[in-house]
Structure formats: C-alpha cells, structure tokens
Design an enzyme around this catalytic site. Structure first.
Site, mmCIF file in Angstrom:
data_model
loop_
_atom_site.group_PDB
_atom_site.id
_atom_site.type_symbol
_atom_site.label_atom_id
_atom_site.label_comp_id
_atom_site.label_asym_id
_atom_site.label_seq_id
_atom_site.Cartn_x
_atom_site.Cartn_y
_atom_site.Cartn_z
ATOM 1 N N ASP A 60 -1.650 0.022 29.281
ATOM 2 C CA ASP A 60 -1.720 1.405 28.813
ATOM 3 C C ASP A 60 -3.193 1.812 28.770
ATOM 4 O OD1 ASP A 60 -1.701 3.763 27.506
ATOM 5 O OD2 ASP A 60 -0.556 3.110 25.768
ATOM 6 N N THR A 98 -4.148 7.090 32.057
ATOM 7 C CA THR A 98 -4.906 6.439 33.127
ATOM 8 C C THR A 98 -5.264 7.456 34.221
ATOM 9 O OG1 THR A 98 -3.617 4.456 32.684
ATOM 10 C CG2 THR A 98 -4.916 4.452 34.677
ATOM 11 N N ASP A 138 5.060 6.222 24.512
ATOM 12 C CA ASP A 138 4.882 7.046 25.718
ATOM 13 C C ASP A 138 6.206 7.690 26.126
ATOM 14 O OD1 ASP A 138 2.290 6.414 25.717
ATOM 15 O OD2 ASP A 138 2.264 5.238 27.554
#
Length: 562
Positions: free
Chosen positions: A60, A94, A393
């Site tokens: 993550d 990301t 998430d």
C-alpha cells in the site's frame, strides 16, 4: 555612504534557481521510484522496519511512505500527496506519486532549456482541465443497488492488493459494511462515515474465511461480575451511560469531622444510599444491560446482579457511540434524567463469547444498525494488518461509488486515452506552452508503462501496441477504443470492459488533480532557504555571530536587501 547591510552568515544557507529545480525533481523521482514497483496486481511487497522496531509488510503506497524518513523538503511534500489521496478517496495512493514524479521528470528538459516555470505550470493546468474533461466523456454511470456490479468494481480496485488472492471475501465485507452504515441525507445524497461507525476488530487465529461483518458491535470486554450476571440475553433492553456509578468524592479535599462512633456509619450509609438511589433510577426502566464509560462500584454491581441486570464498565467513547447507533439507545449523562425513549431495544442478542484467550461482548442481530464491526480472523498479526489496510481501501472505494456512481476503465486505459486525446489537442495550442502541454500528455503514459514493467512483459513492445490502439479512434472518428488497456496479471492488451477491470471516477479525478497541482507547486519553488544551523565538529570554534559588513565587502550571494 550607504547604511551597512546586515548579512546573516551560517544560519541561512541558500540554493537557488535551476539547481533547486533539479534537486527537487531528483528528490521527487526518488520517492516515486521507491513505490513504483507496488503498482498493479503483479506488484512487489515492501518490508519496512517501523520506528518501534516492528515490521510492516505491505504494498500500500501510503503505508510505505508513512514509514519513510526523508530529509529533503520536496520528498516530504511528495509523501504528503499520498496522504492527501488516502484521506480524500482512500485509494490510488501509488498512482498519484508515480504520476507526479513523471510530471516533474518531463518538466526537467524544459527547465534546462530555460523555460520559465510559470509557463510550464500554465500548460500543466490547461492539461489538467482537458484531462478531467476526457474523464467525464469516457465515464459510465452504474446502479449502486446492483450488487454484482458493485462487487466487480470493488474487486477490480483491490485486485492490486495482497488480499486479491482471497477474491470476493474482502469485497463482500466492504460492500456489506458500507451498505449498513450509509445514511440517506435526502435529495439523493448518502453519507457513509467509515471512520466513525465501522470498527475493524483483528483477532489472530482461525482462518481468513471466518471473517465476517457483524450486524452490530463487538467489544473486547466481559460483564463486571461473570458468575452472577447473564452472559446471553435475547432482545436486551440497553441503557448507555457516560457517568460513573460509584460514590462521588468531594471536588477538592473534603474534611469531615467525626465526633461520635455512629457518625462513621452515618457517613458510610450516605454513600450506600447515594449508590442505591442511582441504581434504583436505572432499574426503574427494567434494563437487561447497563453499559457505562466510567467506573462502576462493587455495591452498584451487587444491586444490578440482584435485579438480574448485566453490566459492562469503562467502555471507550467511540465504542459507546457505535453501540448507540446500532441499538438505537441514547447515551445519557445523568441517570436521574433517563427516559423510556433513551432505552435501546434495537439489538436482537447480547452475548459474551470467548475467542482465543479473551472475552468479547457481542451486541448483534440489530434491526436497523447504523454502525457495524468487521471481525477479521487470520494466521498472524502481520497478515491481519495488511488485510485491514486492504479492507480500508475497499471500503473507501465502495463509499466513493455510493457517493458518485461513475466508473472509468482501469488497467492504464484511462491514462492512455487521456494521453492520446491531449497529444491530439496539443497541435492546436499556440505559443510556447505547446511543448510542455505535449510533454504532460506523454507523462500520463507512466501508469500503463509501470503496469507493464511490473508484469514482466516487454515494455517497449507493449507500450507501442497500446499507443497504436489508443490513438487509433482519433483517426477513425470512433471512441470505443477508450477501453483498451493492459491486464495487470498477464500483461495482455485487452478490453477492460470484458475483463471487468474498472476504476472509480472519483479516485482517478482526485489522482490527476493532486499529482498535477503538486508538480506545479514544486516547479514554482526557486529557492530553498534553510534556517537550521549545521552541527559543528567537536573542538571547532563556537557559532559565528551575525556580523555587520560594509557594502563594499558584502558577499552578493548572502545579501538580504534592505
């Protein structure tokens, strides 16, 4: 003669101009390179040592960058980006860093050619507007009530995570939980507060498949007197308090002068009567379960167990709020102000169960809970922590879709379409901004390129084929090729609709905005002034004091204008 100019030596160091731009860009690229390998389903995991000496294994982006200790201010601001993305939409942490790094990387060439940063920023902002317009064009709206579509979407969004090997499990948990805590605000708006009303309880042991969403609340507590109080109550009447059920000591030091022996027993009797009154006021409402955030004395415990009421004490405020939401009770500050409407009757079952070595109280089977607990089981603590991060998430994705039910293609297809459209458009832009605009358009290709790298396929061939397909419709006037992207598992070039690889519109739009705005901010820095004194080697002279120099021998570099 002019007045002397004050020059601060040592305490202010400056780097300026192009040098700073290069340093900033290098620092940002370094951060992007650290997490570049964690993008996509075939991504690598990172093992981090955290400050406490524990280990974190994750892919993550935000979790990795949180643990990084960087000195360069530009790198710090890049790390803040992923935090912003995580706070706002909870996913795409990301992508944002990779995209911002690439935007800065393509700007480097223009800095070398002496383009002014403002010109580059202007081109970038224009680029952002057009990119969002492309997103709006290719986005498709979905029905939030259609569970299969929702499942597919959440699954494709967490397909890049470690838990993707457990397939539907995490997606199921996330959708169930967000559906429970969603509150209608009217006018078609829904509020889903996943931070406040969804609690994730991690209990090591068992199998990951044993994880479930509880229609209610689970707390790590046992009843106050386990032998005397019931541990299982069907359809309990629940009273929630945040006041202590013990004798109140005087506010400040209280002196009581006792003259006779009987006075002592009178004093004790007063205390007992005070507590008896408190309990009587509560027992008037015939509760089955009394929960307080504060203490509960032995005497109160005795009165409750005599009346067959179970009690739990010293509960966290947040847990109490969740129980109130789940059971329909109202948290009361003063027992003498209790009303029938404050009693919670929405819960179907109160039960204390032992899991492993610990006792957990469950208030479950609620009629219309607006709070829930997700119980995660798993082999080890590290595994559970990673599953929890992925679950957060997944819940964020579900929340985003409930709030804004629009999808865009995943697998780099969106970025390719944006890139192709902007390249096309750059030819119609006049003036010096044309080239930075075109470079920013190319920068969007960083996402599919990174996906291809992480799959282990031939990057150049794949990218050439993708670019060919992405720009194809603009010469033939059809827009269907917006869905051609790269399958992160196999590296094949396929139609994202068929493979059900989707992204949430909210996440994508936020990623583009955050990345480009951050790149502009870093480009507009032309000076880094550090007010930190360097530590001197032992034995060296003490720090030099600020000196006043005459204008003639003042060093221009360090001069602070009057």
């Amino acid at each position: 003669m002019h007045a002397p100019v004050l020059v601060l030596k040592d305490s202010l160091k400056r780097e300026s101009g192009t040098k700073v731009h290069h340093a900033n860009i290098q620092a940002s690229k370094a951060v992007a390179d650290i997490i570049r390998t964690t993008l996509g389903p075939r991504s690598m995991l990172k093992m981090l040592l955290d400050a406490a000496g524990g280990i974190v294994v994750t892919n993550d982006g935000n979790a990795i960058l949180r643990e990084l200790d960087v000195a360069h201010p530009a790198a710090k601001s890049m790390i803040e980006l992923s935090r912003t993305q995580d706070e706002e939409v909870g996913d795409g942490t990301t992508s944002v860093i990779v995209l911002a790094g690439e935007m800065l990387h393509v700007a480097e060439a223009f800095i070398d050619k002496n383009y002014h940063p403002t010109v580059i920023c202007r081109a970038y902002n224009k680029c952002l507007e057009d990119a969002i317009a492309v997103l709006d064009k290719i986005a498709m709206t979905i029905d939030v009530k259609d569970r299969a579509t929702m499942l597919g979407l959440v699954k494709s969004c967490i397909g890049t995570k470690f838990t993707s090997q457990f397939g539907d499990l995490i997606a199921d948990l996330a959708i169930d939980a967000t559906t429970i805590v969603g509150v209608e605000l009217g006018q078609g708006l829904r509020e889903v507060d996943i931070k406040k009303y969804i609690k994730v309880e991690k209990v090591p042991g068992g199998q990951l498949e044993d994880s479930k969403v509880l229609k209610g609340v689970m707390i790590n507590k046992d009843v106050v007197a386990p032998g005397k109080m019931r541990r299982k109550i069907v359809n309990p009447r629940i009273i929630l308090l945040d006041s202590p059920l013990e004798y109140k000591k005087g506010e400040n030091q209280t002196n009581a002068e006792l003259l006779k022996e009987e006075d002592w027993s009178v004093l004790l009797k007063m205390e007992e009567e005070y507590i008896e009154n408190l309990c009587a006021q509560i027992l008037k409402f015939k509760p089955d379960l009394v929960i307080t955030e504060k203490g509960l004395s032995d005497l109160a415990c005795h009165y409750f167990s005599k009346a067959g009421v179970s009690a739990i004490r010293r509960l966290r405020k947040t847990d109490n709020n969740r129980i109130a939401k789940a059971s329909g009770a109202v948290i009361v500050n003063r027992p003498d102000e209790l009303q029938e409407s404050d009693v919670g009757t929405g819960a179907g079952l109160f039960e204390v169960r032992k899991i492993g070595d610990e006792f957990f109280a469950f208030i479950v089977e609620c009629k219309d809970p607006k709070a829930c607990t997700i119980l995660l089981r798993g082999a080890s603590k590290d595994l559970l922590n990673e599953v929890e991060r992925n679950l957060q998430d997944a819940m964020s994705v579900a929340r985003n879709i409930i709030k804004n039910p629009k999808l865009v293609p995943g697998g780099g297809a969106t970025e390719l379409t944006v890139s192709a459209t902007l390249k096309q458009k750059s030819s119609s832009i006049e003036g010096v901004e044309k080239w930075p605009y075109e470079a920013a358009a190319v920068a969007f290709e960083a996402i599919p390129r990174t996906l291809a790298q992480n799959c282990g396929v031939n990057v150049i061939r794949t990218m050439t084929a993708l670019q060919g397909k992405a720009s194809y419709p603009y010469y033939h006037g059809s827009g269907e090729n917006a869905w051609i992207g790269i399958d992160g598992n196999t590296g094949e070039i396929t139609d994202m609709k068929e493979r059900k690889i989707w992204d949430s519109y909210t996440v994508k739009a936020q990623a583009f905005k955050t990345a480009i705005e951050a790149a502009c901010m870093l480009l507009r820095i032309d000076d880094i002034v550090s007010g930190i004194k360097k530590k001197q080697a032992p034995g060296a002279q003490g720090p030099s004091k600020p000196t006043i120099e005459q204008e003639g021998d003042a060093d221009n570099e360090n001069m602070i204008p009057e």
